[in-house]
Write a protein that holds these residues in place. Structure first.
Motif, PDB file in Angstrom:
ATOM      1  N   LEU A 113       0.783  -1.225  -0.025  1.00 29.84           N
ATOM      2  CA  LEU A 113      -0.095   0.004   0.280  1.00 29.84           C
ATOM      3  C   LEU A 113       0.820   1.197  -0.075  1.00 29.84           C
ATOM      4  CD1 LEU A 113      -3.001  -0.984   2.352  1.00 29.84           C
ATOM      5  CD2 LEU A 113      -2.829  -1.198   0.035  1.00 29.84           C
ATOM      6  N   ALA A 114       2.147   1.121   0.349  1.00 26.01           N
ATOM      7  CA  ALA A 114       2.953   2.323   0.537  1.00 26.01           C
ATOM      8  C   ALA A 114       3.941   2.449  -0.539  1.00 26.01           C
ATOM      9  CB  ALA A 114       3.646   2.443   1.853  1.00 26.01           C
ATOM     10  N   GLY A 115       4.768   1.148  -0.705  1.00 29.49           N
ATOM     11  CA  GLY A 115       5.669   1.019  -1.658  1.00 29.49           C
ATOM     12  C   GLY A 115       5.353   1.057  -3.344  1.00 29.49           C
ATOM     13  N   VAL A 116       4.237   0.399  -3.520  1.00 31.12           N
ATOM     14  CA  VAL A 116       3.707   0.495  -4.897  1.00 31.12           C
ATOM     15  C   VAL A 116       3.286   1.974  -5.559  1.00 31.12           C
ATOM     16  CG1 VAL A 116       1.871  -0.309  -6.663  1.00 31.12           C
ATOM     17  CG2 VAL A 116       2.813  -1.623  -4.988  1.00 31.12           C
ATOM     18  N   PRO A 117       2.352   2.683  -4.691  1.00 26.66           N
ATOM     19  CA  PRO A 117       1.903   4.159  -5.078  1.00 26.66           C
ATOM     20  C   PRO A 117       3.259   5.006  -5.085  1.00 26.66           C
ATOM     21  CG  PRO A 117       0.499   3.060  -3.525  1.00 26.66           C
ATOM     22  CD  PRO A 117       1.450   2.172  -3.459  1.00 26.66           C
ATOM     23  N   LEU A 118       4.184   4.760  -3.927  1.00 27.10           N
ATOM     24  CA  LEU A 118       5.441   5.570  -3.948  1.00 27.10           C
ATOM     25  C   LEU A 118       6.297   5.436  -5.251  1.00 27.10           C
ATOM     26  CD1 LEU A 118       7.176   7.610  -2.461  1.00 27.10           C
ATOM     27  CD2 LEU A 118       8.143   5.752  -1.377  1.00 27.10           C
ATOM     28  N   GLY A 119       6.342   4.190  -5.604  1.00 32.32           N
ATOM     29  CA  GLY A 119       7.142   3.774  -6.868  1.00 32.32           C
ATOM     30  C   GLY A 119       6.526   4.444  -8.010  1.00 32.32           C
ATOM     31  N   VAL A 120       5.009   4.214  -8.270  1.00 29.03           N
ATOM     32  CA  VAL A 120       4.543   4.953  -9.355  1.00 29.03           C
ATOM     33  C   VAL A 120       4.716   6.115  -9.482  1.00 29.03           C
ATOM     34  CG1 VAL A 120       2.388   4.953 -10.551  1.00 29.03           C
ATOM     35  CG2 VAL A 120       2.959   2.728  -9.426  1.00 29.03           C
ATOM     36  N   LEU A 121       4.403   6.956  -8.395  1.00 26.47           N
ATOM     37  CA  LEU A 121       4.642   8.497  -8.249  1.00 26.47           C
ATOM     38  C   LEU A 121       5.963   8.724  -8.737  1.00 26.47           C
ATOM     39  CD1 LEU A 121       2.897  10.849  -7.524  1.00 26.47           C
ATOM     40  CD2 LEU A 121       3.879  10.865  -5.303  1.00 26.47           C
ATOM     41  N   THR A 122       6.924   8.409  -8.239  1.00 29.96           N
ATOM     42  CA  THR A 122       8.380   8.667  -8.302  1.00 29.96           C
ATOM     43  C   THR A 122       8.870   8.668  -9.882  1.00 29.96           C
ATOM     44  OG1 THR A 122       9.345   6.590  -7.677  1.00 29.96           O
ATOM     45  CG2 THR A 122       9.502   8.636  -5.906  1.00 29.96           C
ATOM     46  N   ALA A 123       8.097   7.327 -10.487  1.00 28.82           N
ATOM     47  CA  ALA A 123       8.221   7.032 -11.996  1.00 28.82           C
ATOM     48  C   ALA A 123       7.606   8.290 -12.920  1.00 28.82           C
ATOM     49  CB  ALA A 123       8.111   5.515 -12.145  1.00 28.82           C
ATOM     50  N   VAL A 124       6.545   8.132 -12.548  1.00 28.46           N
ATOM     51  CA  VAL A 124       5.573   9.121 -13.616  1.00 28.46           C
ATOM     52  C   VAL A 124       6.210  10.752 -13.492  1.00 28.46           C
ATOM     53  CG1 VAL A 124       3.298  10.162 -13.769  1.00 28.46           C
ATOM     54  CG2 VAL A 124       3.460   7.892 -13.337  1.00 28.46           C
ATOM     55  N   ARG A 125       6.515  11.252 -12.067  1.00 33.11           N
ATOM     56  CA  ARG A 125       7.057  12.359 -12.002  1.00 33.11           C
ATOM     57  C   ARG A 125       8.577  12.634 -12.253  1.00 33.11           C
ATOM     58  NH1 ARG A 125       3.446  15.105  -7.090  1.00 33.11           N
ATOM     59  NH2 ARG A 125       1.299  14.765  -8.367  1.00 33.11           N
ATOM     60  N   ALA A 126       9.224  11.557 -12.449  1.00 36.08           N
ATOM     61  CA  ALA A 126      10.906  11.602 -12.517  1.00 36.08           C
ATOM     62  C   ALA A 126      10.988  12.461 -13.971  1.00 36.08           C
ATOM     63  CB  ALA A 126      11.129  10.336 -12.831  1.00 36.08           C
ATOM     64  N   ARG A 127      11.846  13.426 -13.673  1.00 33.71           N
ATOM     65  CA  ARG A 127      12.435  14.170 -14.792  1.00 33.71           C
ATOM     66  C   ARG A 127      13.495  13.507 -15.492  1.00 33.71           C
ATOM     67  NH1 ARG A 127      10.688  19.392 -14.264  1.00 33.71           N
ATOM     68  NH2 ARG A 127       9.512  19.909 -12.415  1.00 33.71           N
ATOM     69  N   PRO A 128      13.674  13.822 -16.693  1.00 34.71           N
ATOM     70  CA  PRO A 128      14.783  13.016 -17.447  1.00 34.71           C
ATOM     71  C   PRO A 128      16.139  13.556 -16.992  1.00 34.71           C
ATOM     72  CG  PRO A 128      13.136  13.972 -19.010  1.00 34.71           C
ATOM     73  CD  PRO A 128      12.685  14.535 -17.711  1.00 34.71           C
ATOM     74  N   GLU A 129      16.384  14.576 -16.562  1.00 35.17           N
ATOM     75  CA  GLU A 129      17.631  14.924 -15.954  1.00 35.17           C
ATOM     76  C   GLU A 129      17.857  14.721 -14.509  1.00 35.17           C
ATOM     77  OE1 GLU A 129      14.751  18.501 -15.516  1.00 35.17           O
ATOM     78  OE2 GLU A 129      15.420  16.881 -16.843  1.00 35.17           O
ATOM     79  N   GLY A 130      16.843  14.492 -13.738  1.00 35.97           N
ATOM     80  CA  GLY A 130      16.749  13.977 -12.333  1.00 35.97           C
ATOM     81  C   GLY A 130      16.759  12.649 -11.968  1.00 35.97           C
ATOM     82  N   GLY A 131      15.735  11.909 -12.660  1.00 33.55           N
ATOM     83  CA  GLY A 131      15.624  10.601 -12.480  1.00 33.55           C
ATOM     84  C   GLY A 131      15.162  10.138 -11.285  1.00 33.55           C
ATOM     85  N   GLY A 132      14.332  10.808 -10.750  1.00 31.44           N
ATOM     86  CA  GLY A 132      13.881  10.684  -9.366  1.00 31.44           C
ATOM     87  C   GLY A 132      14.944  10.464  -8.287  1.00 31.44           C
TER      88      GLY A 132
END
Length: 322
Positions: A113-132
């Motif tokens: 419940l915590a790990g999957v949403p956090l992983g999806v959120l960081t992947a979707v919002r990751a910037r190409p230059e920052g990479g999460g």
């Protein structure tokens, strides 16, 4: 026929694994410095007293004979008798199993419940230059902090400032569900920190791999909303490595429960095994490790079946096509 062959192969490999675990744990507990007689009788016991105690529990027999007797008894469902409490080990483990099962289930739920949403959120919002970078730093911190350090800190803080939680006690769920959760939330949170971090990192990598697929690009071109794309196109295709990880994480959680239960004084299987190791109570340690190995094997089979449902290409029969 193929399904029958698959089940037969899994049954044989599971039996071989349990047999190997039984040999290793039986040998390991007897290689620990300080035997049962020395632990119980103390350093000033005479040789006659030690010999009498060893004969009482059959420890004076050859190791191979001891193993053969124990394996025959375990095969018949008899895990032996605790040399400390002189109670059947199977009954003792069964009485403590609900505590460990509840702790593990709560930790798994927190991981998903915590790990999957956090992983999806960081992947979707990751910037190409920052990479999460922030997500990687948080997951790295969660992976690097040992349970006994975090658990000791939590016990210290919440012993001084309860904040509605209870530390150092346990209440059965059937007796008072609210009080039970108040005693289990903190241990489950400490136990789940590592698995939340690993689940978030694995989910992030899986989602980012799916984001570059052509069908995702086509969905973006059709004007579908980002979260619709995540729900209908990404999660199912990224679920396989996450589900596999969750299955293997359960083995880690069972091992971590040894420490967490001991730190939080929970009467579960983990703390029971830790005490048995210190007392050289061989039957308890052997039965506990064998039980954990059995749970891990069952979870692996269930994960294989679930992966086959999520992705038929990776199902149990995928590797047996002619």
């Amino acid at each position: 026929m193929r399904l029958l062959m698959w089940w037969s192969g899994r049954a044989l490999s599971s039996a071989a694994t349990l047999l190997g675990v039984s040999v290793l744990i039986f040998a390991a507990v007897r290689l620990m410095p300080g035997g049962f007689a020395e632990t119980v009788l103390g350093p000033f016991a005479t040789a006659e007293q030690k010999a009498e105690l060893a004969a009482r529990y059959g420890l004076d027999q050859a190791v191979f004979m001891q193993y053969g007797h124990w394996l025959a008894a375990v095969s018949g469902g008899d895990f032996g008798v605790s040399m400390i409490s002189r109670q059947p080990v199977g009954a003792e483990l069964l009485a403590r199993l609900p505590v460990t099962a509840e702790l593990t289930v709560l930790a798994v739920l927190a991981s998903v419940l915590a790990g999957v949403p956090l992983g999806v959120l960081t992947a979707v919002r990751a910037r190409p230059e920052g990479g999460g970078t922030a997500g990687r730093l948080l997951s790295g911190l969660g992976v690097s902090v040992p349970e006994f350090v975090l658990g000791s800190l939590v016990v210290f803080v919440f012993s001084r400032y309860a904040l509605g939680f209870k530390v150092g006690s346990w209440v059965p769920f059937t007796q008072d569900p609210a009080a039970n959760l108040a005693t289990m939330i903190l241990p489950a949170a400490v136990l789940s920190i590592f698995s939340i971090s690993v689940t978030a990192r694995t989910t992030r990598d899986a989602v980012m791999n799916v984001l570059v697929e052509p069908y995702v690009t086509a969905a973006v071109g059709r004007g579908e909303s980002p979260w619709f794309i995540v729900r209908h196109h990404i999660l199912r295709n990224a679920a396989t490595p996450v589900v596999t990880l969750v299955g293997t994480t359960i083995a880690y959680l069972l091992g971590g429960a040894l420490i967490v239960e001991h730190v939080f004084n929970l009467p579960g299987v983990g703390s029971y095994i830790v005490q048995a190791v210190g007392r050289r109570d061989y039957a308890v340690v052997q039965a506990g490790v064998l039980l954990a190995a059995g749970v891990f094997i069952v979870m692996n089979v269930l994960i294989d079946l679930l992966v086959g449902v999520l992705d038929p290409r990776l199902g149990v029969m995928a590797g047996r096509r002619s």
